[in-house]
Design an enzyme around this catalytic site. Sequence first.
Site, PDB file in Angstrom:
ATOM      1  CG  HIS A   1       4.224  32.317  23.628  1.00  0.00           C
ATOM      2  ND1 HIS A   1       5.073  31.439  23.001  1.00  0.00           N
ATOM      3  CD2 HIS A   1       3.306  32.681  22.698  1.00  0.00           C
ATOM      4  CE1 HIS A   1       4.667  31.281  21.740  1.00  0.00           C
ATOM      5  NE2 HIS A   1       3.606  32.028  21.534  1.00  0.00           N
TER       6      HIS A   1
ATOM      7  NE  ARG B   1       4.289  26.160  20.454  1.00  0.00           N
ATOM      8  CZ  ARG B   1       3.074  26.220  20.982  1.00  0.00           C
ATOM      9  NH1 ARG B   1       2.448  25.130  21.301  1.00  0.00           N
ATOM     10  NH2 ARG B   1       2.515  27.390  21.194  1.00  0.00           N
TER      11      ARG B   1
END
Lengths: 261, 655
Positions: B259, B275
């Site tokens: 990740h 994000r």
Amino acid sequence: MNKDSQKAGRRLRFEIFRYNPEDSMSRPHLDTFELVETPYMTLFLALHRLREEQDPSLQFDFACRSAVCGSCGMLVNGRPRLACRTLTRDIAQTIRLHPLPVFKLIGDLSVDTGTWFRAMADRVESWIHAKLPFDPTAQEARMDDDLAAAIYEGERCIECGCCVAACGVANVRPNFVGPAGMNRIAAGMNRIARFMLDPRDERSGDEWFDVVSSDDGVFGCLGLMACHDICPKSLPLLEVYAFLRRKMLAAALAPRSRAQL
Amino acid sequence: MNPLVTTDVLVIGGGLAGERCAIEVAAKGHDVMLLSLVPPRRSHSCAAQGGMQAALANCAKAEGDNPNVHFLDTVRGSDWGADQEVVRIFVDQAPSAVRELAHFGVPWTRVRPGKNSYFIKGQRVEIEEPENKAGLIMHRDFGGTAKWRACYAAAGTGHAVLYAVDSEVVRLGITVRDRTEALALIHEGGRCWGAVVRCLRSGRLAAVLAKATVIATGGYGRIYGQYTTNAVINEGTGAAIALDTGVVPLANMEAVQFHPTGLMPSGILVTEGCRGDGGYLLDKDLHRFMIDMEPQKQELASRDVVCRHMMQRMREGKGVETSYGPHLWLDLRHLGEQHITTKLREVHEICLDFLGLNPVRDLIPVRPTQHYSMGGIRVNKDGHAYGMKGLFAVGEASCWDMHGFNRLGGNSLAETIVAGRIIGGRVTQFVGENSLSVSTSLAARSLAQAGQHIQGWLERAGSGPSVYAIRDAIAETMIAKVGIFRTGSELEQAVDELYTQLQLVDRAVLRSKVPGMNPELTFALRLRGFARLALVTALGALERTESRGAHYRSDHPARDDAHWLRRTLARWPQGVTKPMLSYEPVGLIDLPPGHRGYGKAESIDMKESIEDYNATVDAAWRREGAQETIESLGARMHWGAWRETQQPPQHKRAS
Ligand SMILES: Cc1cc2nc3c(=O)[nH]c(=O)nc-3n(C[C@H](O)[C@H](O)[C@H](O)COP(=O)(O)OP(=O)(O)OC[C@H]3O[C@@H](n4cnc5c(N)ncnc54)[C@H](O)[C@@H]3O)c2cc1C
Ligand code: SF4
Ligand code: SF4
Ligand code: FES
């Protein structure tokens, strides 16, 4: 990192409650350990280091180590806290750790919160009571986003048990649903409030009355709000109780359909 | 617990996958026993923050979404490693799975009609949500998808879903044994009959005999030590006990997802949603390098692509150096206090609590961190394990295989529920047709074996290494040599090092022999499996001389569909010192291999035609031990349906 060089090197002193009920030789006592503090040290890190470097028999519970699973409640210098989220730099140099009271002791700092919360869930029937089964072909029922957000607020309880441990009433009355129960009824009270708010739950005020209004429910609570101050998720337990009391009063004053139950 | 217990179905694992499966079985009136290392609500599923993918097409940015688009995103995301029929089953059922969760009480975030402001590619954008969608389940953007599709409950999706699902478990009165660990499967002649379990309160052993056994033990990110977002209980015992049978294969263990935003230094995840909502990644000069690297998707390219750019950036010396190693920055400041403290509240809290930083004002130190295990126990589309009747697997522990070499964010929560439901149905059918015809002497033998194993640990004395030293050595090898960039020579070293550690397991010595659960013994009992999983992962990565999805070989940068459109299967026959690898086709292909639309485009084309490839699947799978499925192979394919999507597909022909 910006504060990488923060006070590393303090010599921490741990006084930890020890008792292993599975060991007939074991007696409750405090053990003392020392550890040099490192940057960003949490009790999660410190306890693992103690176990791996000094005493491999030390029992405690962690899972997520990110304050979301509720495993690691313990008394830190007398106050219920999540150990994984406790930075050592924020507490005194001498750190006294005890298991949470109220819950059954498994060993050292590990207590059986799981059994307690399952029993609470059974008692307050902590699930949506829907009359109709799920229809897989139908679009979802609509819900106002503000209401969804309000339900989520109550749902944030992680069942860590800190409030229950802080609660004087839970300490003396075994069936008290506790603040956590009140949230679902605050983590009991809290739980109940969460389901009362949810239109998908079809229980009437009357059906709630038994659990909530007994001395094991909201009226047993002394309202001193130890729980409210302690909750690591900052659940608004104060407001939860006010809500429950209002609802119960309303149910008590309304014409009774309870007789039919 | 009594030393001998029987039930219809034993479910090992009380996360979302195990619980959803148990519900399906219990609702049909069968007896279920559910085991978990921790109270089920503390399972790692509770940590998922971001969301759950389902093509409901409820908000403006989801317009035109449907299962076909979800299918395309998932197969592309998998870098064509997925079984496309399983993907199809999944995308078709995800919408009703999400709605069912609403019925169970999940407070999904809902559509607010009228003007809403969002951040898209870093810009604040005002979008009108239509009145006729008011109050339906809302979506958010998540990496690697064409449409907004992730359904979410504020910032605590996994928590809210797990609590709702566990409420159903309580409602149905399902027997839950928390703090109980499965140590070994009870099996004979290719038939599984339950498990030997150990109580983590008392340390006592018991045998649970069952008509069907389901492994739902989640991921095993802890083989990467601290460099994982996974909980400390994710140590892979479920996959390990399946491997221990000698006949059940683990599939695609080399497919490990990292990740982009693990928090420094703890590894705690900062959600993809950051994000998705418009967060930036910055290097040490505060430069937004993803704009240069991926002009189209920017920070929202799929995880493996973003991770590689981040690692590359740090390798080029553009990381911020610290005593914990280099990191980059995640910048949320432009999202504003209101957004950060409500929509991203958990992230806000995590930064304050674990670092003393406030993302409203401060940058967040992040680095790529192990996150998800695409590989796992190989099962057919009914969840039935290869080579072992009566054994099923579901959730992250399994390789059902809808993720191939890269899982899309939000697809795994959805998998736990969809697969839990489907496989629960298959298990129900299986127990309806089978009876519990097993000798108690088999149970007694298995129990005795586990007892001897424990005794062995307690008796061994001397100066061997500690179990924790072995664990740490394994983790160091994994992160350094079986991480994001992989090369043949480093992987060879890794395999050697891991063999050495595996051999050391039998020499390790406990320093504590206290009665009861004994935390050191508890870990010691997991250690051999832990080492074996690491080894199988490294070996799979070494052999796979191509790059696909999250598996990136710097020495073989192209995806090689001519040789590697295949799934790795690893078995560890009993009494043998090394695992055996074999390969099978990924499954029927509908969407031909092509460019993912992000990342590098380099690839080597298939040699045979898709028709020829597809014709080999059935026989090849059977050879590897695939069990008969209830519906025939391909029954759920909607051939060519992906062509109906409104998106012009960007595929080159695989001629
Ligand atoms: C930090 C984080 C965030 C994530 N966010 C998202 C997201 O936003 N969206 C998304 O789709 N996915 C997300 N994921 C992935 C997703 O959460 C997991 O893949 C999924 O929850 C796994 O569910 P599971 O039921 O398979 O396993 P788990 O929830 O891990 O449950 C495993 C269960 O098995 C039990 N167990 C393990 N071993 C044994 C044993 N030997 N004996 C008995 N019991 C055992 C454990 O106690 C536990 O109950 C995230 C993952 C992480 C780490
Ligand atoms: S306010 Fe009530 S529930 Fe909370 S700690 Fe006090 S007595 Fe317990
Ligand atoms: S209400 Fe707060 S303190 Fe109580 S169990 Fe829930 S999260 Fe913990
Ligand atoms: S370990 Fe999960 S809350 Fe502390």
